[in-house]
Design a protein around this motif. Structure first.
Motif, PDB file in Angstrom:
ATOM      1  N   SER A  62     -62.878  55.646  42.240  1.00  0.00           N
ATOM      2  CA  SER A  62     -61.468  55.997  42.082  1.00  0.00           C
ATOM      3  C   SER A  62     -60.922  55.360  43.085  1.00  0.00           C
ATOM      4  N   PRO A  63     -59.590  54.838  43.375  1.00  0.00           N
ATOM      5  CA  PRO A  63     -59.176  54.248  44.432  1.00  0.00           C
ATOM      6  C   PRO A  63     -58.727  55.270  45.381  1.00  0.00           C
ATOM      7  N   ARG A  64     -58.820  56.705  45.005  1.00  0.00           N
ATOM      8  CA  ARG A  64     -58.346  57.669  45.929  1.00  0.00           C
ATOM      9  C   ARG A  64     -59.435  58.046  46.856  1.00  0.00           C
ATOM     10  N   LEU A  66     -61.803  56.033  48.117  1.00  0.00           N
ATOM     11  CA  LEU A  66     -62.355  54.973  49.053  1.00  0.00           C
ATOM     12  C   LEU A  66     -61.218  54.459  49.642  1.00  0.00           C
ATOM     13  N   VAL A  99     -52.140  48.984  44.763  1.00  0.00           N
ATOM     14  CA  VAL A  99     -52.032  49.898  43.484  1.00  0.00           C
ATOM     15  C   VAL A  99     -52.694  49.123  42.363  1.00  0.00           C
ATOM     16  N   THR A 102     -51.622  49.127  36.273  1.00  0.00           N
ATOM     17  CA  THR A 102     -51.816  50.136  35.146  1.00  0.00           C
ATOM     18  C   THR A 102     -51.363  49.717  33.598  1.00  0.00           C
ATOM     19  N   CYS A 104     -48.416  48.302  32.678  1.00  0.00           N
ATOM     20  CA  CYS A 104     -47.240  48.584  32.282  1.00  0.00           C
ATOM     21  C   CYS A 104     -46.548  47.475  31.325  1.00  0.00           C
ATOM     22  N   ARG A 145     -61.105  58.278  29.233  1.00  0.00           N
ATOM     23  CA  ARG A 145     -59.794  58.487  29.937  1.00  0.00           C
ATOM     24  C   ARG A 145     -58.720  57.410  29.131  1.00  0.00           C
ATOM     25  N   ARG A 147     -56.227  58.138  27.140  1.00  0.00           N
ATOM     26  CA  ARG A 147     -54.741  58.445  27.208  1.00  0.00           C
ATOM     27  C   ARG A 147     -54.160  57.858  28.404  1.00  0.00           C
ATOM     28  N   THR A 148     -54.886  57.622  29.601  1.00  0.00           N
ATOM     29  CA  THR A 148     -54.516  57.206  30.987  1.00  0.00           C
ATOM     30  C   THR A 148     -54.470  55.522  30.799  1.00  0.00           C
ATOM     31  N   ALA A 151     -51.786  54.348  28.181  1.00  0.00           N
ATOM     32  CA  ALA A 151     -50.556  55.039  28.447  1.00  0.00           C
ATOM     33  C   ALA A 151     -49.468  53.973  27.891  1.00  0.00           C
ATOM     34  N   TYR A 152     -49.480  52.808  28.372  1.00  0.00           N
ATOM     35  CA  TYR A 152     -48.306  51.974  27.862  1.00  0.00           C
ATOM     36  C   TYR A 152     -48.675  51.157  26.761  1.00  0.00           C
ATOM     37  N   GLY A 175     -58.963  67.247  26.018  1.00  0.00           N
ATOM     38  CA  GLY A 175     -59.078  66.671  27.390  1.00  0.00           C
ATOM     39  C   GLY A 175     -58.384  65.421  27.330  1.00  0.00           C
ATOM     40  N   ASN A 176     -59.017  64.274  27.954  1.00  0.00           N
ATOM     41  CA  ASN A 176     -58.665  63.194  28.554  1.00  0.00           C
ATOM     42  C   ASN A 176     -57.206  62.669  27.866  1.00  0.00           C
TER      43      ASN A 176
ATOM     44  N   GLY B  48     -52.905  65.366  29.156  1.00  0.00           N
ATOM     45  CA  GLY B  48     -54.291  64.530  29.102  1.00  0.00           C
ATOM     46  C   GLY B  48     -54.454  63.438  29.836  1.00  0.00           C
ATOM     47  N   MET B  49     -53.378  62.985  30.557  1.00  0.00           N
ATOM     48  CA  MET B  49     -53.404  61.798  31.370  1.00  0.00           C
ATOM     49  C   MET B  49     -53.952  62.350  32.870  1.00  0.00           C
ATOM     50  N   GLN B  50     -54.654  61.051  33.773  1.00  0.00           N
ATOM     51  CA  GLN B  50     -54.854  61.578  34.922  1.00  0.00           C
ATOM     52  C   GLN B  50     -53.656  61.779  35.844  1.00  0.00           C
ATOM     53  N   LEU B  53     -51.673  59.198  37.848  1.00  0.00           N
ATOM     54  CA  LEU B  53     -51.166  58.261  37.202  1.00  0.00           C
ATOM     55  C   LEU B  53     -49.503  58.589  37.171  1.00  0.00           C
ATOM     56  N   ARG B  60     -40.954  55.843  34.733  1.00  0.00           N
ATOM     57  CA  ARG B  60     -40.301  55.220  33.746  1.00  0.00           C
ATOM     58  C   ARG B  60     -39.456  56.087  32.817  1.00  0.00           C
ATOM     59  N   ALA B 174     -50.068  53.533  49.330  1.00  0.00           N
ATOM     60  CA  ALA B 174     -51.193  52.637  49.058  1.00  0.00           C
ATOM     61  C   ALA B 174     -51.047  51.493  49.965  1.00  0.00           C
ATOM     62  N   ARG B 356     -52.535  56.731  54.572  1.00  0.00           N
ATOM     63  CA  ARG B 356     -52.968  57.629  53.419  1.00  0.00           C
ATOM     64  C   ARG B 356     -54.038  58.798  54.072  1.00  0.00           C
ATOM     65  N   LEU B 388     -56.573  66.120  34.956  1.00  0.00           N
ATOM     66  CA  LEU B 388     -56.176  65.701  33.841  1.00  0.00           C
ATOM     67  C   LEU B 388     -54.867  66.562  33.662  1.00  0.00           C
TER      68      LEU B 388
END
Lengths: 176, 467
Positions: A62-64, A66, A99, A102, A104, A145, A147-148, A151-152, A175-176, B48-50, B53, B60, B174, B356, B388
């Motif tokens: 996860s980018p958060r 590292l 970033v 994602t 979009c 994951r 839904r993440t 998402a778009y 979940g997810n 249900g999303m992380q 995000l 949006r 970031a 950060r 989530l």
């Protein structure tokens, strides 16, 4: 809620969330000249100047958690980035500002047109070639994951019609 | 004679809505409501999303002040992961917010409200738009649009993108700002200060030209705004609520919002209305946004805007109940944020390398707020142990304001009922625009706004005006 094309006939779609002013200007000047705006064939990677290279990374990160290198492809670093599966309508600002993409702007052309290509398979193919992470592990993580990562893309009929898009099954266990 | 006037859609606002005014047989207005017609549903589909995000995705909700959603979500996600952003990151976020406020207020004052304020009263509706304004006042329009663009470009330098920024993340930013970016932002901010002073002058001229046309919509209610040690601050601080007599009803942190604010679903509208629980007076309606903020703050900490606040209070009183003054409050805030952007950029920490804070904590519920250009914006995320989103709640400016907007619509309708439809519509729209409502944002749960005014007598529609 109904999509706009169920109410009026749409002559032309300009994808993007929103499209970069560069693409809006390009589309308007094409229409003014009586032509058709260029519809990008490129994905976000095309505009991104991070370097792709073969790495020894063995797991998805996860980018958060590292401190990412700022000039190396996110996939090489084990971070899921949607750039390779996403249409360039933005000139790739996100991956170059720390970033990961994602997605979009929606899926890139080859994913829309090719029935058996999907966001997760495209990214899994690339990531498994650039790292020691297996293709199956990437596919599983994106489904886990969904839904993440979708998402778009969830509202897109293109995905609902794909035989490989099993969103309901992926999200069936809550979940997810 | 009893009638119903409907304006549908309301124009020059952000989103789609209609207005319904009901009049009884005695010619008295019995009901006046703004009905929000858009439906957005963000609170549902983020489930249900992380949660990481959210700062990117919730931009949006709206293309007008995506920066506010970005910042509110980032602050909430900081809390989800118990991460305190380094000072450099906080400065950058504040700078992003300055750009956002300049951009959003400039477009509202000049392009959306401008035709009401600057085009002479009595001009036909067809003359009341930004294009005729451009013909009448080309220098003003060019400078105003330039000011908007400066704000947006500052926001883009920090946020990574113009319309939907992406750089604010859990624990900070970031990406930082480099020396070149700082230099560009400095030039933009310095120009914004100059143009903000021009805008204040132009605003004053409007007031002096037709003061009688402006002082028309006294709407006494509570005011809610953010203060940091008593001073105006749109990024962080405590929420202060003042009564219409100026006394402080309550000052509290955003985390306590659920105990003090009451959300109600409304008939015929997708927006939820919010009311405040005054410890002494019970459930009351209140206002947020530029006017409310200037009413509740003790002071402004930048010199030009501080002077203007003094002049504003001389002219309008404190607290000022007249919704029209909100337009001028907006100009004071533009000046403050241009000055603040200059001050932030003068601090070397703005280019600090540490932006950060690494994240280690287990996720938990996170609630945070910022002042969006239109007023208090709260993001509240409940998450599971994997981070989530279990449920999300967004409380946005237009929801807080709905009740005050309806009072102002009612007042505008009462004073113009004898006039023809077009004039009723003009008066009602003018009232609505004082609040600069944004309906895309006010309907995260269920809801939007074109103008449609209905006038009903005893429930029977007798007159309907739409455009």
């Amino acid at each position: 809620v109904r999509p706009v094309n169920s109410e009026v006939e749409v002559d032309l779609y300009l994808p993007g969330c929103p499209p970069h002013p560069y693409y809006i200007a390009q589309a308007l000047s094409a229409v003014v000249r009586g032509g058709v705006p260029e519809f990008g064939a490129h994905n976000v990677c095309f505009r991104c100047n991070r370097r792709m290279h073969q790495s020894e990374v063995g797991e998805i990160r996860s980018p958060r958690s590292l401190t990412p290198a700022d000039d190396v492809c996110w996939l090489s670093q084990g971070v899921l980035c949607m750039g390779s599966a996403t249409l360039d309508r933005c000139l790739a600002p996100c991956p170059q500002r720390g970033v990961p993409c994602t997605g979009c702007a929606g899926p890139s052309e080859h994913i829309v047109l090719e029935p058996n290509r999907d966001i997760r398979t495209e990214i899994a193919d690339r990531m498994s070639r650039m790292t020691r992470i297996s293709r199956e592990a990437v596919v599983a993580e994106i489904e886990r994951r969904a839904r993440t990562y979708y998402a778009y893309a969830l509202a897109s009929p293109v995905f609902r019609q794909k035989p490989t898009f099993l969103f309901r099954r992926w999200t069936a266990n809550g979940g997810n | 004679m009893a009638r119903v006037i409907e304006a549908n859609p309301v124009t020059r606002i952000e989103g789609h809505a209609k207005v319904r005014i009901e009049i009884d047989d005695g010619g008295k207005v019995v009901d006046a409501t703004l009905q929000v017609l858009e439906f957005r549903g963000f609170e549902k589909f983020v489930q249900g999303m992380q949660v990481e995000l959210m700062p990117t995705l919730t931009t949006r909700i709206c293309g007008t002040c995506p920066h506010a959603h970005h910042l509110a979500a980032a602050k909430a996600v900081d809390r989800v992961f118990s991460a305190v952003p380094p000072r450099s990151a906080v400065l950058l976020r504040e700078l992003l917010n300055c750009g956002s406020v300049i951009h959003s207020h400039a477009i509202h004052f000049f392009a959306l409200a401008g035709p009401d304020l600057i085009v002479p009263r009595g001009a036909p509706a067809s003359e009341r738009n930004v294009l005729s304004l451009l013909r009448a006042e080309p220098e003003l329009v060019h400078k105003a649009l330039r000011l908007r663009s400066l704000g947006q470009r500052i926001a883009e330098l920090v946020g990574g993108r113009g319309t939907h920024p992406v750089t604010c993340v859990a624990g900070g930013m970031a990406a930082g700002l480099d020396a070149e970016g700082r230099e560009q932002a400095r030039r933009l901010a310095a120009e914004a200060v100059t143009l903000a002073q021009f805008a204040l002058k132009a605003g004053s001229a409007v007031f002096e030209r037709q003061p009688e046309a402006l002082v028309t919509l006294p709407t006494a209610c509570h005011d809610m705004g953010t203060v940091r040690d008593g001073a105006l601050d749109l990024y962080d601080g405590t929420l202060r609520v003042c009564r219409s007599d100026g006394s402080v009803a309550k000052e509290f942190v955003a985390e306590a919002y659920a105990d003090l604010m009451v959300e109600q679903a409304l008939p015929r509208s997708y927006a939820k209305q919010v009311a405040f629980r005054d410890p002494a007076q019970g459930i009351v309606s209140y206002r947020v946004g530029p006017l409310a903020r200037l009413n509740v703050v003790d002071r402004i900490e930048t010199p030009i805007a501080a002077d203007e606040l003094g002049r504003f209070r001389e002219r309008w009183g404190r607290p000022c109940a007249d919704a029209v003054a909100g337009h001028f409050a907006r100009l004071v805030e533009i000046a403050h944020h241009a000055e603040k952007a200059v001050a932030l950029l003068a601090d070397d920490a703005i280019v600090g390398p540490n932006v950060r804070t690494p994240i280690t904590a287990t996720p938990r519920r996170g609630i945070a707020h910022v002042e969006a250009p239109r007023g208090v914006l709260i993001h509240d995320y409940d998450v599971d142990e994997n981070g989530l989103v279990r449920s999300a709640n967004f409380v946005v400016a237009t929801q807080h304001n709905l009740s005050a907007i309806n009072s102002s619509i009612r007042r505008a309708a009462e004073s113009s009922l004898d006039a023809n439809d077009e004039q009723v519509l003009s008066a009602v729209e003018f009232a609505i625009r004082c609040y600069d409502p944004c309906l895309s944002c006010s309907t995260p749960q269920v809801g939007a706004m074109p103008l449609d005014v209905t006038i009903a007598r005893a429930g029977r529609v007798v007159r309907q005006v739409r455009r």
